[in-house]
Design a protein around this motif. Structure first.
Motif, PDB file in Angstrom:
ATOM      1  N   GLU A  63      50.116  19.257  20.648  1.00 50.37           N
ATOM      2  CA  GLU A  63      50.306  18.414  21.824  1.00 50.37           C
ATOM      3  C   GLU A  63      49.487  17.129  21.753  1.00 50.37           C
ATOM      4  O   GLU A  63      49.992  16.039  22.036  1.00 50.37           O
ATOM      5  N   VAL A  64      48.204  17.254  21.411  1.00 46.18           N
ATOM      6  CA  VAL A  64      47.280  16.121  21.452  1.00 46.18           C
ATOM      7  C   VAL A  64      46.309  16.208  20.284  1.00 46.18           C
ATOM      8  O   VAL A  64      45.845  17.302  19.932  1.00 46.18           O
ATOM      9  N   ILE A  65      46.013  15.067  19.687  1.00 45.44           N
ATOM     10  CA  ILE A  65      44.878  14.936  18.766  1.00 45.44           C
ATOM     11  C   ILE A  65      43.903  13.949  19.402  1.00 45.44           C
ATOM     12  O   ILE A  65      44.310  12.858  19.817  1.00 45.44           O
ATOM     13  N   ILE A  66      42.628  14.315  19.480  1.00 45.47           N
ATOM     14  CA  ILE A  66      41.612  13.409  20.017  1.00 45.47           C
ATOM     15  C   ILE A  66      40.466  13.324  19.014  1.00 45.47           C
ATOM     16  O   ILE A  66      40.009  14.346  18.482  1.00 45.47           O
ATOM     17  N   ALA A  67      40.040  12.100  18.733  1.00 43.86           N
ATOM     18  CA  ALA A  67      38.996  11.859  17.733  1.00 43.86           C
ATOM     19  C   ALA A  67      38.271  10.575  18.092  1.00 43.86           C
ATOM     20  O   ALA A  67      38.780   9.757  18.864  1.00 43.86           O
ATOM     21  N   PRO A  68      37.085  10.362  17.515  1.00 47.58           N
ATOM     22  CA  PRO A  68      36.394   9.090  17.780  1.00 47.58           C
ATOM     23  C   PRO A  68      37.195   7.878  17.327  1.00 47.58           C
ATOM     24  O   PRO A  68      37.119   6.810  17.924  1.00 47.58           O
ATOM     25  N   ALA A  69      37.976   8.026  16.259  1.00 55.23           N
ATOM     26  CA  ALA A  69      38.802   6.930  15.740  1.00 55.23           C
ATOM     27  C   ALA A  69      39.816   7.537  14.780  1.00 55.23           C
ATOM     28  O   ALA A  69      39.794   8.746  14.500  1.00 55.23           O
ATOM     29  N   ALA A  70      40.712   6.694  14.264  1.00 59.00           N
ATOM     30  CA  ALA A  70      41.715   7.151  13.304  1.00 59.00           C
ATOM     31  C   ALA A  70      41.987   6.027  12.317  1.00 59.00           C
ATOM     32  O   ALA A  70      42.106   4.861  12.713  1.00 59.00           O
ATOM     33  N   ALA A 127      52.384   8.919  13.566  1.00 53.52           N
ATOM     34  CA  ALA A 127      53.472   8.169  14.199  1.00 53.52           C
ATOM     35  C   ALA A 127      54.832   8.792  13.936  1.00 53.52           C
ATOM     36  O   ALA A 127      55.784   8.580  14.707  1.00 53.52           O
ATOM     37  N   ALA A 128      54.950   9.578  12.864  1.00 54.37           N
ATOM     38  CA  ALA A 128      56.222  10.236  12.568  1.00 54.37           C
ATOM     39  C   ALA A 128      56.572  11.293  13.611  1.00 54.37           C
ATOM     40  O   ALA A 128      57.724  11.704  13.736  1.00 54.37           O
ATOM     41  N   LYS A 129      55.554  11.740  14.362  1.00 54.66           N
ATOM     42  CA  LYS A 129      55.759  12.698  15.454  1.00 54.66           C
ATOM     43  C   LYS A 129      55.632  11.925  16.761  1.00 54.66           C
ATOM     44  O   LYS A 129      54.552  11.832  17.357  1.00 54.66           O
ATOM     45  N   LYS A 130      56.715  11.359  17.238  1.00 53.23           N
ATOM     46  CA  LYS A 130      56.649  10.371  18.323  1.00 53.23           C
ATOM     47  C   LYS A 130      56.110  10.935  19.637  1.00 53.23           C
ATOM     48  O   LYS A 130      55.544  10.196  20.440  1.00 53.23           O
ATOM     49  N   ASN A 131      56.263  12.232  19.875  1.00 49.19           N
ATOM     50  CA  ASN A 131      55.754  12.802  21.128  1.00 49.19           C
ATOM     51  C   ASN A 131      54.307  13.265  21.051  1.00 49.19           C
ATOM     52  O   ASN A 131      53.689  13.591  22.063  1.00 49.19           O
ATOM     53  N   LEU A 132      53.765  13.326  19.847  1.00 48.82           N
ATOM     54  CA  LEU A 132      52.380  13.756  19.664  1.00 48.82           C
ATOM     55  C   LEU A 132      51.431  12.669  20.164  1.00 48.82           C
ATOM     56  O   LEU A 132      51.483  11.531  19.721  1.00 48.82           O
ATOM     57  N   ARG A 133      50.573  13.031  21.103  1.00 48.25           N
ATOM     58  CA  ARG A 133      49.628  12.044  21.643  1.00 48.25           C
ATOM     59  C   ARG A 133      48.430  11.939  20.707  1.00 48.25           C
ATOM     60  O   ARG A 133      47.866  12.953  20.293  1.00 48.25           O
ATOM     61  N   LEU A 134      48.043  10.717  20.422  1.00 46.83           N
ATOM     62  CA  LEU A 134      46.850  10.446  19.620  1.00 46.83           C
ATOM     63  C   LEU A 134      45.893   9.611  20.445  1.00 46.83           C
ATOM     64  O   LEU A 134      46.229   8.501  20.862  1.00 46.83           O
ATOM     65  N   LEU A 135      44.695  10.162  20.706  1.00 47.12           N
ATOM     66  CA  LEU A 135      43.693   9.494  21.519  1.00 47.12           C
ATOM     67  C   LEU A 135      42.472   9.199  20.666  1.00 47.12           C
ATOM     68  O   LEU A 135      42.003  10.066  19.913  1.00 47.12           O
ATOM     69  N   GLN A 176      44.984   5.651  24.230  1.00 47.00           N
ATOM     70  CA  GLN A 176      46.081   6.449  23.703  1.00 47.00           C
ATOM     71  C   GLN A 176      46.908   5.573  22.774  1.00 47.00           C
ATOM     72  O   GLN A 176      47.541   4.607  23.203  1.00 47.00           O
ATOM     73  N   LEU A 177      46.896   5.897  21.493  1.00 45.57           N
ATOM     74  CA  LEU A 177      47.581   5.072  20.496  1.00 45.57           C
ATOM     75  C   LEU A 177      49.071   5.357  20.429  1.00 45.57           C
ATOM     76  O   LEU A 177      49.850   4.488  20.037  1.00 45.57           O
ATOM     77  N   GLN A 178      49.466   6.562  20.806  1.00 48.23           N
ATOM     78  CA  GLN A 178      50.890   6.891  20.762  1.00 48.23           C
ATOM     79  C   GLN A 178      51.142   8.173  21.533  1.00 48.23           C
ATOM     80  O   GLN A 178      50.216   8.877  21.930  1.00 48.23           O
ATOM     81  N   GLY A 179      52.432   8.467  21.726  1.00 46.56           N
ATOM     82  CA  GLY A 179      52.839   9.720  22.351  1.00 46.56           C
ATOM     83  C   GLY A 179      53.179   9.544  23.813  1.00 46.56           C
ATOM     84  O   GLY A 179      52.849   8.548  24.438  1.00 46.56           O
ATOM     85  N   LYS A 180      53.824  10.561  24.364  1.00 48.50           N
ATOM     86  CA  LYS A 180      54.233  10.498  25.765  1.00 48.50           C
ATOM     87  C   LYS A 180      53.025  10.657  26.691  1.00 48.50           C
ATOM     88  O   LYS A 180      51.918  10.960  26.237  1.00 48.50           O
ATOM     89  N   GLN A 181      53.266  10.468  27.974  1.00 45.92           N
ATOM     90  CA  GLN A 181      52.173  10.514  28.948  1.00 45.92           C
ATOM     91  C   GLN A 181      51.495  11.878  28.930  1.00 45.92           C
ATOM     92  O   GLN A 181      52.145  12.915  28.799  1.00 45.92           O
ATOM     93  N   LEU A 182      50.181  11.851  29.075  1.00 49.71           N
ATOM     94  CA  LEU A 182      49.423  13.095  29.163  1.00 49.71           C
ATOM     95  C   LEU A 182      49.740  13.802  30.474  1.00 49.71           C
ATOM     96  O   LEU A 182      49.836  13.181  31.534  1.00 49.71           O
ATOM     97  N   SER A 183      49.876  15.103  30.407  1.00 47.40           N
ATOM     98  CA  SER A 183      50.085  15.896  31.610  1.00 47.40           C
ATOM     99  C   SER A 183      48.740  16.351  32.177  1.00 47.40           C
ATOM    100  O   SER A 183      47.692  16.196  31.539  1.00 47.40           O
ATOM    101  N   TYR A 184      48.772  16.947  33.355  1.00 49.20           N
ATOM    102  CA  TYR A 184      47.571  17.496  33.974  1.00 49.20           C
ATOM    103  C   TYR A 184      46.912  18.503  33.029  1.00 49.20           C
ATOM    104  O   TYR A 184      45.700  18.451  32.772  1.00 49.20           O
TER     105      TYR A 184
END
Length: 538
Positions: free
Chosen positions: A342-349, A358-366, A253-261
């Motif tokens: 809520e979340v972006i997930i990709a092989p890489a970024a 990063a401008a969206k501090k709560n957006l999780r990037l995986l 997880q490169l950024q963002g708040k903790q993932l929820s269930y």
């Protein structure tokens, strides 16, 4: 026959005078050993652990001094001895046990520090059968279980992460460990050996191709405690099984708040769907809400695929999960962050994409480092009252299926490509599932309805709403194809698709009324393909 307890009360505090250390993972070992030695604890150790400790100038006794017997058989036999296990299992306030220990010169051991051979790591490394078997620890689990059983007198530490807490407790209690801590350490130790044995038994079943063994065990290690589960009144945790399949469990997880269930559940669904699309062939994007896709598309670029996917249901996409089958680039990132995600997930970024997100501090990037293989075998597990439902993963892929045209009209090449696309997506939609697609993009999705005709109507209604939002004169279901995850039990579901404007249908077939459905398709000039494979997803 059950063994009857003598009901000897456990002491609150046990002085830590002698410790046995035998670890495979030597993280933190030397510092821990130094601290124990500095507070007067006698150290006993084995093999490589003893050499590592001695090399730092720390006094340590080899376990062979206790047993009077050398390590043999390449270290397979070193701690399996009464002088060790008597020291661990002896109930010191039991006169009979105390007499036996005295008679045989068994010196009590108060603290045991053991972590096990790296079976899981060796198994996942692709090592050959004999190497994997050699990394099945025997003496370690035996010592762990013996110490944990006798936690009334022995503290067992199986995790380097607990070293500091154990040392702090010993110092705070003037060289002793309290009963409550010994109990918690014992509970963790039994959980560790249970997970270890589960990994071994699972590997054996896989290696021997035993699909449904008589006994099935599952284990995992706690990765994180969730704030709550699906709802705030439910507790939840995320456990890792050690499976290296790319996804949420292996992601960074490169950024963002903790993932929820719910985030984890939805992100897993999204990335499994993205994995259906070969990144060499095409860029693909899946937008997921409540574990169902609300838009999926292929494109020449991720940005194009995202725009097409978003157009399917822009209302539902708000607050969704976006999964990509290629490296997230700046162009795609710019588009994705325009609405709440809520979340972006990709092989890489790329670094540029990371800066945009990063401008969206709560957006999780995986980032995962790879895609899940859609045709790889595996297990899916679901709990029910009193049991577990276990099945093989749905690894049927449309490219490997025998597609059978059952209507008078043959589908065009464009229709075939769209049908294959739609069937890929339908595999990941909750049943009953209906997916309309056009130009390699979903244009209407109906999910989870009790009636297949209702799913078809809902999907068409969604397409109408999306058309109105986009200012289009007619919905994109006009001239689309439609995929059904299971057969149409009656012609009404197909007729609903015809009414919505679909020109071709892909479905498993296999209904008692297939002839009626085929006749209805022929009557309306619809092309239809049977796949012979169903994709129920409950």
């Amino acid at each position: 026959m059950a063994v009857v307890s003598k009901k000897i009360p456990a002491p609150d505090l046990v002085p830590i005078r002698r410790a046995l250390l035998s670890v495979s993972d030597k993280t933190g070992l030397i510092e821990f050993a130094k601290c124990l030695a500095n507070i007067g604890v006698e150290l006993v150790s084995t093999g490589g652990t003893a050499k590592s400790i001695a090399a730092e100038g720390i006094a340590v006794r080899d376990v062979s001094e206790l047993t009077g017997f050398p390590e043999i058989m390449d270290g397979r036999v070193k701690t399996l001895h009464p002088s060790v296990h008597g020291a661990l299992l002896g109930v010191r306030d039991d006169p009979e046990h105390a007499a036996a220990m005295a008679e045989h010169g068994i010196e009590p051991i108060d603290l045991v520090v053991v972590n096990l051979y790296p079976f899981e790591e060796v198994r996942d490394s692709g090592a050959h059968y004999a190497s994997i078997v050699e990394n099945i620890d025997i003496g370690g689990p035996a010592m762990v279980r013996a110490s944990a059983k006798n936690h009334a007198y022995v503290a067992i530490v199986t995790d380097p992460a607990d070293y500091k807490d154990v040392l702090d407790a010993i110092v705070a209690n003037n060289g002793s460990l309290p009963y409550e801590m010994r109990k918690k350490l014992a509970a963790k130790a039994f959980a560790r050996t249970a997970a270890y044995d589960a990994a071994i038994s699972g590997w054996f079943a896989e290696a021997l191709e035993i699909e449904m063994p008589d006994w099935r065990a599952f284990g995992g290690r706690l990765e994180s405690v969730m704030r709550y589960g699906e709802n705030p009144h439910q507790s939840a945790g995320f456990y890792l099984t050690g499976d290296k399949r790319p996804g949420v469990a292996t992601a960074t997880q490169l950024q963002g708040k903790q993932l929820s269930y719910n985030n984890i559940n939805d992100t897993d669904a999204a990335f499994e769907l993205a994995g259906e699309f070969d990144p060499v062939r095409t860029a693909a994007v899946a937008i997921i809400k409540h574990a169902n896709p609300c838009g999926v598309a292929e494109g020449a670029s991720l940005a194009e695929a995202y725009a097409k996917a978003l157009a399917c249901d822009p209302v539902s996409a708000f607050g969704g999960i976006v999964a990509l089958n290629r490296i997230l680039d700046a162009e795609a990132a710019e588009e994705i962050v325009k609405i709440f995600t809520e979340v972006i997930i990709a092989p890489a970024a790329t670094p540029e994409a990371q800066a945009i997100v990063a401008a969206k501090k709560n957006l999780r990037l995986l980032v995962t480092g790879g895609l899940p293989d859609p045709d790889r075998a595996g297990l899916a597990v679901k709990s029910v009252a009193g049991g577990l439902l276990v099945q093989s993963r749905d690894n049927a892929v449309v490219d490997a299926l025998d597609l059978n045209v059952v209507t008078k009209r043959q589908p065009t090449q464009r229709e075939i490509e769209d049908m294959k696309f739609a069937f890929r997506v339908a595999k990941h939609v909750k049943s009953n599932a209906i997916v309309y697609a056009r130009d390699l993009a979903t244009v209407g999705i109906g999910a989870g309805q009790m009636s297949r005709v209702d799913s078809s109507r809902i999907a068409a209604r969604k397409a109408l709403d999306a058309a109105e939002a986009a200012g289009l004169a007619e919905p994109l279901t006009k001239g689309s194809v439609v995929a059904s995850d299971a057969f149409f039990p009656f012609a009404d579901g197909l007729l609903s698709a015809v009414e919505a404007g679909a020109t071709a249908v892909i479905q498993p077939g296999g209904s008692m009324r297939d002839d009626d459905v085929i006749a209805a398709a022929d009557e309306h000039g619809i092309a239809m393909i049977f796949t012979g494979v169903r994709h129920f997803r409950h």
